[in-house]
Design a protein around this motif. Structure first.
Motif, PDB file in Angstrom:
ATOM      1  N   HIS A  66       0.827  -1.210   0.000  1.00 21.93           N
ATOM      2  CA  HIS A  66       0.000   0.000   0.000  1.00 21.93           C
ATOM      3  C   HIS A  66       0.860   1.258   0.000  1.00 21.93           C
ATOM      4  O   HIS A  66       0.651   2.192  -0.796  1.00 21.93           O
ATOM      5  CB  HIS A  66      -0.913  -0.052   1.236  1.00 21.93           C
ATOM      6  CG  HIS A  66      -1.944   1.033   1.295  1.00 21.93           C
ATOM      7  ND1 HIS A  66      -1.721   2.243   1.923  1.00 21.93           N
ATOM      8  CD2 HIS A  66      -3.208   1.094   0.810  1.00 21.93           C
ATOM      9  CE1 HIS A  66      -2.789   2.991   1.818  1.00 21.93           C
ATOM     10  NE2 HIS A  66      -3.712   2.324   1.163  1.00 21.93           N
ATOM     11  N   ARG A  67       1.858   1.304   0.862  1.00 25.18           N
ATOM     12  CA  ARG A  67       2.688   2.506   0.998  1.00 25.18           C
ATOM     13  C   ARG A  67       3.583   2.721  -0.221  1.00 25.18           C
ATOM     14  O   ARG A  67       3.730   3.841  -0.715  1.00 25.18           O
ATOM     15  CB  ARG A  67       3.556   2.415   2.253  1.00 25.18           C
ATOM     16  CG  ARG A  67       2.772   2.476   3.556  1.00 25.18           C
ATOM     17  CD  ARG A  67       3.639   3.026   4.665  1.00 25.18           C
ATOM     18  NE  ARG A  67       3.940   4.430   4.458  1.00 25.18           N
ATOM     19  CZ  ARG A  67       4.927   5.080   5.079  1.00 25.18           C
ATOM     20  NH1 ARG A  67       5.714   4.441   5.924  1.00 25.18           N
ATOM     21  NH2 ARG A  67       5.144   6.359   4.842  1.00 25.18           N
ATOM     22  N   LEU A 104       3.265   1.621  -3.382  1.00 29.03           N
ATOM     23  CA  LEU A 104       2.541   1.977  -4.602  1.00 29.03           C
ATOM     24  C   LEU A 104       2.090   3.427  -4.591  1.00 29.03           C
ATOM     25  O   LEU A 104       1.994   4.069  -5.641  1.00 29.03           O
ATOM     26  CB  LEU A 104       1.337   1.053  -4.784  1.00 29.03           C
ATOM     27  CG  LEU A 104       1.639  -0.348  -5.314  1.00 29.03           C
ATOM     28  CD1 LEU A 104       0.379  -1.196  -5.327  1.00 29.03           C
ATOM     29  CD2 LEU A 104       2.255  -0.298  -6.716  1.00 29.03           C
ATOM     30  N   ARG A 105       1.845   3.964  -3.417  1.00 27.02           N
ATOM     31  CA  ARG A 105       1.420   5.364  -3.318  1.00 27.02           C
ATOM     32  C   ARG A 105       2.591   6.331  -3.297  1.00 27.02           C
ATOM     33  O   ARG A 105       2.388   7.549  -3.268  1.00 27.02           O
ATOM     34  CB  ARG A 105       0.518   5.541  -2.088  1.00 27.02           C
ATOM     35  CG  ARG A 105      -0.889   5.063  -2.372  1.00 27.02           C
ATOM     36  CD  ARG A 105      -1.666   4.649  -1.148  1.00 27.02           C
ATOM     37  NE  ARG A 105      -3.012   4.173  -1.538  1.00 27.02           N
ATOM     38  CZ  ARG A 105      -3.246   2.977  -2.085  1.00 27.02           C
ATOM     39  NH1 ARG A 105      -2.239   2.143  -2.304  1.00 27.02           N
ATOM     40  NH2 ARG A 105      -4.476   2.622  -2.427  1.00 27.02           N
ATOM     41  N   THR A 160       4.943   6.206  -5.766  1.00 25.52           N
ATOM     42  CA  THR A 160       5.377   6.419  -7.137  1.00 25.52           C
ATOM     43  C   THR A 160       4.407   7.336  -7.874  1.00 25.52           C
ATOM     44  O   THR A 160       3.207   7.347  -7.582  1.00 25.52           O
ATOM     45  CB  THR A 160       5.508   5.084  -7.896  1.00 25.52           C
ATOM     46  OG1 THR A 160       5.795   5.351  -9.273  1.00 25.52           O
ATOM     47  CG2 THR A 160       4.240   4.253  -7.795  1.00 25.52           C
ATOM     48  N   ARG A 161       4.949   8.100  -8.821  1.00 25.72           N
ATOM     49  CA  ARG A 161       4.122   9.003  -9.617  1.00 25.72           C
ATOM     50  C   ARG A 161       3.856   8.442 -11.012  1.00 25.72           C
ATOM     51  O   ARG A 161       3.287   9.129 -11.857  1.00 25.72           O
ATOM     52  CB  ARG A 161       4.800  10.381  -9.722  1.00 25.72           C
ATOM     53  CG  ARG A 161       5.061  11.021  -8.362  1.00 25.72           C
ATOM     54  CD  ARG A 161       5.514  12.461  -8.467  1.00 25.72           C
ATOM     55  NE  ARG A 161       5.926  12.974  -7.156  1.00 25.72           N
ATOM     56  CZ  ARG A 161       7.166  13.225  -6.807  1.00 25.72           C
ATOM     57  NH1 ARG A 161       8.157  13.009  -7.678  1.00 25.72           N
ATOM     58  NH2 ARG A 161       7.459  13.691  -5.613  1.00 25.72           N
ATOM     59  N   SER A 199      -0.336   3.887 -13.360  1.00 27.87           N
ATOM     60  CA  SER A 199      -0.668   2.463 -13.207  1.00 27.87           C
ATOM     61  C   SER A 199       0.530   1.604 -12.786  1.00 27.87           C
ATOM     62  O   SER A 199       0.868   0.626 -13.449  1.00 27.87           O
ATOM     63  CB  SER A 199      -1.252   1.912 -14.517  1.00 27.87           C
ATOM     64  OG  SER A 199      -2.362   2.648 -14.937  1.00 27.87           O
ATOM     65  N   THR A 245      -2.281  -3.272  -7.593  1.00 25.30           N
ATOM     66  CA  THR A 245      -2.273  -1.898  -8.075  1.00 25.30           C
ATOM     67  C   THR A 245      -2.639  -0.977  -6.922  1.00 25.30           C
ATOM     68  O   THR A 245      -2.834  -1.410  -5.788  1.00 25.30           O
ATOM     69  CB  THR A 245      -3.281  -1.717  -9.227  1.00 25.30           C
ATOM     70  OG1 THR A 245      -4.610  -1.864  -8.708  1.00 25.30           O
ATOM     71  CG2 THR A 245      -3.044  -2.753 -10.322  1.00 25.30           C
ATOM     72  N   ARG A 246      -2.770   0.306  -7.223  1.00 24.54           N
ATOM     73  CA  ARG A 246      -3.123   1.265  -6.171  1.00 24.54           C
ATOM     74  C   ARG A 246      -4.521   1.019  -5.610  1.00 24.54           C
ATOM     75  O   ARG A 246      -4.869   1.544  -4.555  1.00 24.54           O
ATOM     76  CB  ARG A 246      -3.047   2.693  -6.716  1.00 24.54           C
ATOM     77  CG  ARG A 246      -1.636   3.195  -6.946  1.00 24.54           C
ATOM     78  CD  ARG A 246      -1.649   4.700  -7.117  1.00 24.54           C
ATOM     79  NE  ARG A 246      -0.325   5.226  -7.395  1.00 24.54           N
ATOM     80  CZ  ARG A 246       0.056   5.679  -8.588  1.00 24.54           C
ATOM     81  NH1 ARG A 246      -0.780   5.633  -9.613  1.00 24.54           N
ATOM     82  NH2 ARG A 246       1.266   6.153  -8.763  1.00 24.54           N
ATOM     83  N   ARG A 247      -5.312   0.199  -6.294  1.00 24.83           N
ATOM     84  CA  ARG A 247      -6.655  -0.081  -5.790  1.00 24.83           C
ATOM     85  C   ARG A 247      -6.620  -0.986  -4.569  1.00 24.83           C
ATOM     86  O   ARG A 247      -7.615  -1.134  -3.869  1.00 24.83           O
ATOM     87  CB  ARG A 247      -7.508  -0.719  -6.880  1.00 24.83           C
ATOM     88  CG  ARG A 247      -7.865   0.211  -8.016  1.00 24.83           C
ATOM     89  CD  ARG A 247      -8.927  -0.384  -8.903  1.00 24.83           C
ATOM     90  NE  ARG A 247      -8.468  -1.609  -9.548  1.00 24.83           N
ATOM     91  CZ  ARG A 247      -7.811  -1.644 -10.702  1.00 24.83           C
ATOM     92  NH1 ARG A 247      -7.527  -0.506 -11.323  1.00 24.83           N
ATOM     93  NH2 ARG A 247      -7.435  -2.780 -11.238  1.00 24.83           N
ATOM     94  N   ARG A 248      -5.454  -1.594  -4.303  1.00 26.93           N
ATOM     95  CA  ARG A 248      -5.377  -2.467  -3.145  1.00 26.93           C
ATOM     96  C   ARG A 248      -5.547  -1.649  -1.866  1.00 26.93           C
ATOM     97  O   ARG A 248      -4.984  -0.569  -1.714  1.00 26.93           O
ATOM     98  CB  ARG A 248      -4.027  -3.177  -3.097  1.00 26.93           C
ATOM     99  CG  ARG A 248      -3.922  -4.093  -1.868  1.00 26.93           C
ATOM    100  CD  ARG A 248      -2.671  -4.918  -1.845  1.00 26.93           C
ATOM    101  NE  ARG A 248      -2.790  -5.933  -0.789  1.00 26.93           N
ATOM    102  CZ  ARG A 248      -1.911  -6.900  -0.612  1.00 26.93           C
ATOM    103  NH1 ARG A 248      -0.874  -7.007  -1.387  1.00 26.93           N
ATOM    104  NH2 ARG A 248      -2.081  -7.781   0.351  1.00 26.93           N
ATOM    105  N   THR A 249      -6.311  -2.203  -0.924  1.00 26.39           N
ATOM    106  CA  THR A 249      -6.505  -1.549   0.365  1.00 26.39           C
ATOM    107  C   THR A 249      -5.801  -2.348   1.448  1.00 26.39           C
ATOM    108  O   THR A 249      -5.388  -3.487   1.246  1.00 26.39           O
ATOM    109  CB  THR A 249      -7.999  -1.451   0.714  1.00 26.39           C
ATOM    110  OG1 THR A 249      -8.508  -2.767   1.007  1.00 26.39           O
ATOM    111  CG2 THR A 249      -8.790  -0.846  -0.438  1.00 26.39           C
TER     112      THR A 249
END
Length: 536
Positions: free
Chosen positions: A305-306, A308-309, A311-312, A315, A336-340
């Motif tokens: 989670h951390r 992936l968030r 990177t700029r 996708s 992907t960033r959709r993971r919680t």
């Protein structure tokens, strides 16, 4: 087309840099450390220059008496020259045997004995930790640095006549690495060019659709692990600029990544956990990462989670490969960033179509499920061909029709996804999945650096906790975090550096449980508690 050509003859470890140099000779390789075998080489070189160094080292080994078919044990201080020496030995037809710098002297001596009179390549620092009996077990001892009266320095053969490279049959032993040793003395796993290529194929199939252009790839993988061979092949054959790391320290890694802006990161799960703090670095050292890649173990959802968030890139993907030293990658899952943070971290993915297969076998006659996990077994052409000196042990782990028992327990969902719950030897009766509980704790306590749940002397689950900067654990926050988890003993706080680890930075859970039973541990001073009480 590339996969088909390599597949006909297997990965040629000894000619890997040579082959890459023919197509991408000007490609750059950057190190974060100097090489013991060539301190003057520097930290930045072209692939052609690295290929020339491998040829030089290969010729030195030949001049020292190593011959095709012989075994060359490499046990030296940590560094990329471990890999280069392996390539050098393979280049002239010998079989490299790679032993981790972290192994103790008694274990190294036993593994040298199993290799049956090899050449031992080491250095003065590592040789000092070995008993004198090792000289009687080796045909010769060569030093990459330092001196010893009974060993010969490789420098003695500098400038010797170059020997040509050889092409090995794909099914001949090409490389020997050792298992993690989490359950005792490591086993020596024998790989062939064919099995290494069979591990390369699924990873290349994942990389191809995700990365279209030319990306800088940064790798922090144990230099004695077979995974590094396939990671290097992926980078070298596609002409990716390559950064090879020895030091995982987040401060140094942040400095390097802020300057080089890698697009692909390959590292151990525990290294990614350490690098979580880079997500808050204002220089954005992770801003250009398109693909994070992790093999070895399932990774905690918080870490994914951390990162992936951080990177700029558009996708970005976190690719998780579940496998083992003996079989290579078996299943894959992309995030992907959709993971919680609530996503199931125990779901490790699906097999590679046409390349690997997975089944779960009941342990007690009942269907495997989340409540009744079964044995995870894998079938893959990437499987090793034997344990050196322990053929009976190898045969006990593989079925007649080729299924390899992983030593893990889990289940498969109706959609075929593999869920990894625990190592078989780490099961705690009545507790459920220790790995799932650890995932939950990581998601609820942001200040955790590590948590390992092991059985205590009375069989009860004991959480061993490490915090960032060794801050004391807040008991109120802890009780809140464990309130919905299975009952556990009170947490025992250790410093992260004190946890017993393998070469791939896995925690040796059995060893940790043994140390706890013996009364080992780290006490947090009461003065520190009152002054530095912090909530993870």
């Amino acid at each position: 087309m590339l996969l088909q050509r390599i597949g006909n003859r297997g990965i040629q470890l000894g000619r890997m840099f040579e082959r890459a140099a023919r197509r991408h000779g000007a490609n750059v390789l950057i190190l974060d450390h100097d090489l013991d075998v060539a301190p003057e080489f520097g930290r930045r070189a072209t692939v052609a220059e690295v290929a020339d160094l491998v040829a030089d080292l290969s010729s030195r080994l030949h001049a020292a008496g190593v011959r095709s078919g012989g075994r060359v044990v490499v046990h030296k201080s940590d560094g990329f020259d471990i890999t280069l020496l392996a390539c050098a030995a393979a280049r002239m037809g010998a079989v490299p045997v790679l032993l981790s710098p972290s192994l103790d002297g008694a274990t190294v001596t036993e593994l040298v004995r199993r290799t049956d009179r090899p050449t031992l390549v080491t250095d003065r620092a590592k040789l000092a930790g070995l008993p004198d009996s090792v000289f009687g077990l080796a045909e010769r001892v060569l030093l990459t640095s330092g001196s010893h009266r009974d060993a010969v320095p490789l420098d003695k053969f500098a400038g010797c006549e170059r020997v040509p490279s050889v092409t090995l049959p794909p099914h001949r032993p090409a490389l020997v690495t050792h298992t993690s040793g989490t359950t005792g003395t490591p086993k020596l796993a024998v790989h062939t060019g064919f099995s290494l290529q069979s591990r390369y194929r699924p990873q290349a199939s994942v990389l191809a659709p995700l990365v279209r252009g030319r990306e800088t790839i940064a790798i922090h993988v144990s230099f004695v692990h077979s995974r590094l061979v396939t990671a290097l092949a992926l980078a070298l054959y596609r002409g990716f600029p390559l950064v090879v790391l020895r030091d995982p320290d987040p401060g140094r890694v942040g400095d390097l990544f802020a300057r080089l802006r890698p697009g692909i990161l390959e590292a151990h799960p525990n290294s990614f956990m350490e690098w979580e703090e880079l997500a808050d670095d204002p220089r954005g050292p992770l801003a250009n990462v398109k693909l994070f890649s992790s093999t070895f173990d399932a990774i905690h959802p918080r870490t994914v989670h951390r990162l992936l968030r951080a990177t700029r890139r558009r996708s970005p993907v976190f690719g998780q490969l579940y496998g083992q030293s003996e079989v290579g990658p078996a299943v894959v899952r992309g995030f992907t960033r959709r993971r919680t943070l609530d996503d199931d971290g125990r779901c490790v993915g699906m097999p590679f179509p046409g390349m690997t297969d997975v089944r779960v076998v009941s342990r007690n006659g009942l269907p495997p499920s989340e409540q009744n996990p079964g044995h995870i077994e894998v079938r893959s052409d990437g499987r090793i061909v034997t344990y050196l000196g322990e053929q009976d042990r190898y045969e006990a782990q593989v079925s007649a029709d080729g299924w390899w028992r992983m030593g893990d327990v889990g289940y498969r969902t109706r959609w075929g996804c593999v869920h990894l719950l625990d190592r078989e030897v780490d099961l705690i009766d009545g507790f459920g999945s220790t790995l799932a509980a650890e995932d939950a704790l990581f998601g609820r306590l942001v200040g955790l650096a590590e948590v390992i749940i092991v059985p205590g002397p009375d069989g009860r689950a004991v959480p061993v906790v490490c915090t960032k900067d060794d801050r004391p654990l807040d008991p109120v926050a802890w009780r809140r975090a464990v309130s919905t988890l299975p009952p556990m003993a009170d947490p025992v706080q250790w410093r992260l550096s004190e946890l017993p680890q393998t070469a791939t930075i896995k925690i040796k859970r059995l060893e940790l449980a043994r140390l706890l039973a013996a009364g080992a541990g780290t006490d947090v001073p009461e003065s520190d508690r009152s002054q530095k009480e912090a909530t993870p």
